[in-house]
Structures are given as structure tokens and as C-alpha cells.
Design a protein around this motif. Sequence first.
Motif, PDB file in Angstrom:
ATOM      1  N   PRO B  43      49.556  36.547  44.381  1.00 42.03           N
ATOM      2  CA  PRO B  43      49.937  35.351  43.653  1.00 42.03           C
ATOM      3  C   PRO B  43      48.928  35.059  42.539  1.00 42.03           C
ATOM      4  CG  PRO B  43      48.972  34.770  45.764  1.00 42.03           C
ATOM      5  CD  PRO B  43      49.072  36.259  45.744  1.00 42.03           C
ATOM      6  N   SER B  44      49.290  34.139  41.654  1.00 40.67           N
ATOM      7  CA  SER B  44      48.342  33.831  40.584  1.00 40.67           C
ATOM      8  C   SER B  44      47.100  33.168  41.183  1.00 40.67           C
ATOM      9  CB  SER B  44      48.990  32.934  39.529  1.00 40.67           C
ATOM     10  OG  SER B  44      49.628  31.856  40.143  1.00 40.67           O
ATOM     11  N   GLY B  45      45.960  33.497  40.622  1.00 42.22           N
ATOM     12  CA  GLY B  45      44.704  32.983  41.156  1.00 42.22           C
ATOM     13  C   GLY B  45      44.197  33.798  42.325  1.00 42.22           C
ATOM     14  N   SER B  46      44.844  34.912  42.630  1.00 42.90           N
ATOM     15  CA  SER B  46      44.412  35.716  43.775  1.00 42.90           C
ATOM     16  C   SER B  46      43.253  36.643  43.418  1.00 42.90           C
ATOM     17  CB  SER B  46      45.596  36.535  44.287  1.00 42.90           C
ATOM     18  OG  SER B  46      46.050  37.395  43.248  1.00 42.90           O
ATOM     19  N   GLY B  47      42.976  36.759  42.136  1.00 48.26           N
ATOM     20  CA  GLY B  47      41.869  37.627  41.724  1.00 48.26           C
ATOM     21  C   GLY B  47      42.316  38.978  41.220  1.00 48.26           C
ATOM     22  N   LYS B  48      43.621  39.196  41.147  1.00 44.77           N
ATOM     23  CA  LYS B  48      44.083  40.526  40.732  1.00 44.77           C
ATOM     24  C   LYS B  48      43.750  40.808  39.263  1.00 44.77           C
ATOM     25  CE  LYS B  48      48.957  39.276  39.833  1.00 44.77           C
ATOM     26  NZ  LYS B  48      48.818  37.797  39.788  1.00 44.77           N
ATOM     27  N   SER B  49      43.886  39.771  38.430  1.00 49.60           N
ATOM     28  CA  SER B  49      43.555  39.976  37.020  1.00 49.60           C
ATOM     29  C   SER B  49      42.063  40.170  36.829  1.00 49.60           C
ATOM     30  CB  SER B  49      44.027  38.789  36.189  1.00 49.60           C
ATOM     31  OG  SER B  49      45.426  38.826  36.074  1.00 49.60           O
ATOM     32  N   THR B  50      41.278  39.428  37.615  1.00 48.03           N
ATOM     33  CA  THR B  50      39.826  39.571  37.522  1.00 48.03           C
ATOM     34  C   THR B  50      39.416  40.995  37.901  1.00 48.03           C
ATOM     35  OG1 THR B  50      39.635  37.252  38.144  1.00 48.03           O
ATOM     36  CG2 THR B  50      37.641  38.583  38.291  1.00 48.03           C
ATOM     37  N   ALA B  51      40.034  41.498  38.971  1.00 47.58           N
ATOM     38  CA  ALA B  51      39.737  42.870  39.402  1.00 47.58           C
ATOM     39  C   ALA B  51      40.082  43.844  38.291  1.00 47.58           C
ATOM     40  CB  ALA B  51      40.533  43.197  40.659  1.00 47.58           C
ATOM     41  N   MET B  52      41.237  43.589  37.671  1.00 50.56           N
ATOM     42  CA  MET B  52      41.709  44.431  36.582  1.00 50.56           C
ATOM     43  C   MET B  52      40.719  44.425  35.409  1.00 50.56           C
ATOM     44  SD  MET B  52      44.404  46.147  36.148  1.00 50.56           S
ATOM     45  CE  MET B  52      45.639  46.684  35.003  1.00 50.56           C
ATOM     46  N   ASN B  53      40.236  43.224  35.053  1.00 53.44           N
ATOM     47  CA  ASN B  53      39.301  43.114  33.935  1.00 53.44           C
ATOM     48  C   ASN B  53      37.994  43.842  34.234  1.00 53.44           C
ATOM     49  OD1 ASN B  53      41.019  41.638  32.336  1.00 53.44           O
ATOM     50  ND2 ASN B  53      40.275  39.653  33.079  1.00 53.44           N
ATOM     51  N   ILE B  54      37.579  43.806  35.490  1.00 52.07           N
ATOM     52  CA  ILE B  54      36.331  44.496  35.837  1.00 52.07           C
ATOM     53  C   ILE B  54      36.554  46.006  35.806  1.00 52.07           C
ATOM     54  CG2 ILE B  54      34.673  44.932  37.692  1.00 52.07           C
ATOM     55  CD1 ILE B  54      34.870  41.912  38.332  1.00 52.07           C
ATOM     56  N   ILE B  55      37.696  46.453  36.357  1.00 54.54           N
ATOM     57  CA  ILE B  55      38.005  47.890  36.291  1.00 54.54           C
ATOM     58  C   ILE B  55      38.047  48.343  34.834  1.00 54.54           C
ATOM     59  CG2 ILE B  55      39.773  49.658  36.737  1.00 54.54           C
ATOM     60  CD1 ILE B  55      40.602  48.022  39.213  1.00 54.54           C
ATOM     61  N   GLY B  56      38.633  47.479  33.978  1.00 51.91           N
ATOM     62  CA  GLY B  56      38.774  47.810  32.564  1.00 51.91           C
ATOM     63  C   GLY B  56      37.504  47.610  31.752  1.00 51.91           C
TER      64      GLY B  56
END
Lengths: 401, 236
Positions: B43-56
Motif C-alpha cells: 500500500p502507499s506509505g509502505s516503503g516500496k518507493s523508498t526501497a526503489m529510490n535506494i536501489i536506484g
Amino acid sequence: MILESFRLALQAILRNLLRSFLTVLGIVIGVAAVIAMVTIGQGSSDQVTASVESLGSNVLVLRPGRAMMGPGVSDSAPEFRLADAEALAGLPVVAAAAPVSSTSLTVVYGNSNATTTITGTDTAYLDINSWDVTRGRSFTSAEERAGSAVCLVGETVRQKLFGATDPTGEMIRLKGVACEVVGLLAAKGASSFGMDQDDTVIVPIRMLQRRVTGSTDVANIRVSVAPGVTTDRAIRDIQTLMRERRHVAVGEEDDFSVTDMKEISSMLSGINNVLTGLLSSVAAVSLLVGGIGIMNIMLVSVTERTREIGIRLAVGAETGQVLSQFLIEAMVLSLIGGAIGIALGLLIAFVGAQVMAIPFAPSLGVVALAFVFSALVGVVFGYFPARSAARLDPIEALRHQ
Amino acid sequence: MPPPLIEFRGVSRSYGEGEARVMALDTVDLTIEAGEFVAIMGPSGSGKSTAMNIIGCLDRPTAGHYLFQGADVSNLSRDQRALLRRHYLGFVFQGFNLLARTSALENVELPLIYKGMARTERIAWAEAALEKVGLSGRAGHDPSQLSGGQQQRVAIARALAGDPMVILADEPTGNLDTRRSHEIMELLAQLNRDDGITIVMVTHEEDMATYASRRIDFVDGRIVSDTGARAMEGAA
């Protein structure tokens, strides 16, 4: 790589032509103003120098009344007479002396007429001013002595009255006096005071005195200093003679003035330089404003292009590359503005020179300086926006709507 | 045994200070091998985008270590991370993020410019990338002249042009209708299968996640489920 950056900058500029145009407008105006001011200033300086040179040998002008009095201010000093000029001509320090009186009149030829300056003098006047008769002849001494109704016309008068026809031998009327045109004067252009010297008719001074003004006054006397004599020495001798002739008591001030034309001319070119400097600095301020304009638009552009910057950062642009991209863009923009400004400024100066009848004097140095300066404006005022672009956080930038 | 392509060792990412401190990622351990197709969900706010930004490499962990091909990249400088992105990573975004008033070809050329490639070579590479996504006839078109699906293909071509090891796709089908979404997913799956490009995709659409060989679910900054290598074996 550098060439590539310039190509890309040009691409980015062309991508938004209107914004780019508005951005450089300030620079264009600033540079154009500086170039036009300096070029016109230089032209009028050249004009002054040329008119000093056209005076030939050192010319002095004697006027009745004390020095430092403006024209029309009378301090009841007696006027000069023709005999004064003759006496001056007899001085060893004087090469030639010409009495001068003038009045403004309407001159009629056939159906056409023109209002011009009628100068009463003698042939020495032409020598002193290094003025040639291009067609016909000058006055004879018999005509001068007799005050015959003969005249020489200036180029402007010839154009106004005669058009294409040869004026010599024609009769013109000056205040009811029929006067034969015996010669045409060479075109001399504007004086350092901006007056059209060709807008005149020259007649023997006796003719002017007797038939036109009805007065024996001589308004001023022009003197050329003999070769090898210093101007100071000539002025001293002239003052001694004139004080004697005008009965100025010892200890009293001169009731006439002797002006060195070269002095006036150098003073004029001094004023000219000050004015040019002043106008140029005003123009330079507008260049500064133009630079601030660039900074302003570049800042807006950075905000507007935040997403673009984000994309560039995401695909691997380094901070320095984004910085140099925006810096080069600002520089290319201001260089384009500078180039347009230079062209526009030269055009204005060219038209201005035609209108003011002064030489068109473009200076390569000033053009180069304006170009370098506009590049500098781009770098200096482009730096701040470029830095704020380069420091953007890629995540924030990509999220920017 | 080469080191894994992507490895998180206790990676945390927090925002703010003191009371207002929010843990977007909370000591996450994660390993992605080369050649995987991973769907990150949550869900939004779950940290998936943050993980993505760190991977990227767009963001850095506040704690823990991120190893890329076995090298710790968690403390690289801004420009070092830019170089990493330039040479190893490709990005595909939900909003396409193409440069406006810029032709498809020029958009695809963008990463190559930063690689310092000469213009003629760049154009050849960009054309090849466009051909790979089936848009060779649209090279001269502006994004405004292209459909959403086509724009996303241009974006994928741009990611491909840099010859990346990993393509990071953040909701790549979020702005597309179902049919186009499936086309884009087919394309990504094909790149993963035929070119061996590792794909890490964030999505919240179950349909799209089925294209991936592995699914990781995030909730509140932690991984709550990971289908792991088993699904991958199945795919292989």
C-alpha cells in the motif's frame, strides 16, 4: 564535448523561442544602447577633430565686449570697424584677417526662396577657413572695395534654390538687392557646434553694410596666425594693437575678446567625451538590468524545468554537468543577445550619424568589449540559477509537477 | 559464486527528527540476483518507493548497507551515484518523464550524452533502442504526438539505450489503460527474458505483478512476504 554542449544549449534555446527572446531582450537593448552611444560619441568627436583640422592654421576670433559674455549680452563696448581688420592684417604675427558680419535673410531666385545666413566678409575669410570655391570664382579686390552686388553660395543654398542648375551667373535677390552669383562654395558639412556651414551666402562686407544692414559695424574679425608664430604671442600682439586702437586705458580690462578656435574645439570635444561617457554609463546600467533579467528568467526556467533536471539527474548527469548546461545556456543566450544588440546598436549609430551629419565611426574594440561583456553577464547572472538547478534533489525534482 | 546484484543489509531510511521521525524503511534485508524480474508491492506509505529510490541510487539509506555487485554504495557521493546510475541503471516512471518539445530520438539519446558518446554513434544506439521497443517509425515525433503507451515505450527505450544491468520501473503502467499496460509488461518481460536485464518494478496492480518472476510485499517499511527464488526457478 564543449561544442556538443553549445549545440545542446542552442537546441534548448530554440525549443522555447519566445521565452528565449524575452530573456535576451534586456541584453539586446543594453548592448545596443552602449554600442550606439559609443559609436555616435566617437563620430561626433571625430567631427570636432575634423573641424579643428579644417580650420587649417591657428584661427583666432575677435569679438567686441569682454570675454565670458554670451552672445547678445552687450556691455556697450564699441563695435569693430573695417579699419580694425585692415590694421590687424598689417601685424607681422597675423597671416590674414577677415572682418565678418552676418544677418539672416530670405533669398529669392525665380520662384524659389530660402532663408539663410548672409555673411559679409572678404576673400581672406575663405583662406582662413580653408574654404574653396568649386565653381566660378571668388570676389575680386575691386568688388570688395566697391561693395559690388556679387555673392558666393553654399552647397545647401544651392540645393534649395537652384536644384540641378548651375548657379554661377544667375541673379538672386537679397532684400530687394539683385546679386550675381559668381561662385559656388565647397561643401563643408556641419560645424562642431552642429550648424550647417553650407547654409550661407557670402557677400563682400561693404555690400552687406551698405545695401542690407545699413550699418558700418563689424561683428567679429577672424585672424589666422602667421606660420612659425605661437598663438600666445599672436594674441599678445593683437591685444596690444587693439587696446591702442580702442583707447583702453592702462589697468583697464580689454573691451574685446580674442578666442582661440582650437581651444573651443578641444573644450567641445572634452564636453563631448564627458557626455559620451555619461550616456555610455547609463547604457551600461541598462546592460546590468539586462543581466538581472537573464538571471530572473533563468531562475524561472529552472523552476519550470525542474522535472527536466530530475530526468537528467536520473539518467546519470553529474552536478557539474547540469551546472555547466545551464551556465552554457545562459552564456549562449546572452551572446546571442549581445550579437543582436551589436547589430542593432551599429544600425542605430549608422542612422543617427546620417541624421546628425556626423561620421559613422564604429570601433572594433567597443564591439569586442560588448561581446565579451555580454558573455560575462551570461556567466555571472547564469551562475546562481545554474547552481540552484544543479543542487536539486533528483527525487524531489522528478516528483515536481 | 558472484556476489548478488543487489543486496540490502539492514537498510533503514528515516525522515525527520525526534518525535516526528518516520521510518520509511525499517532494517530491511533483501537480495536480488542478476536476471530476476521482481515486482515490489504494497500500500502507499509502505516503503516500496523508498526501497526503489535506494536501489536506484537516487537516495541513500540512513542506516545499514546497500551493496551493488558486492560493492558498498551506501556512502557514495552525489556524483558517484550519478555515475552508477549512468552506467548500470535505467529508469522507467509512471508519468513517462520525457522531455517536452523534444523528439523521441533525442529523448532516448539523453543518457548517451552523459556517457560522452559521439553524436553519430549516439543516434545509432538510440535508433536501435527505439527499434527494440517497436517505435523505429516514430523517432522524429514529439511526446505530445505520441499515445501514452508509445510514450512509455520511448521511456523504456531511453532506459535501454544506456545498456543497463537493471531497469527500475516505478508504476510503469499506472497511467495506461489495460491493453497498453499489458503491452508494456510484455515488453519488460521480453527484455528480462531475451536480454537478461534485471527488472525491479513497483506496482499496486496484481495483474501486472504476475509478469514478474518474484513478488515482494512491503507493509510499514518492512518486507512481509517474498516469493523468493522459488518463483524464479519456476520461471526459469
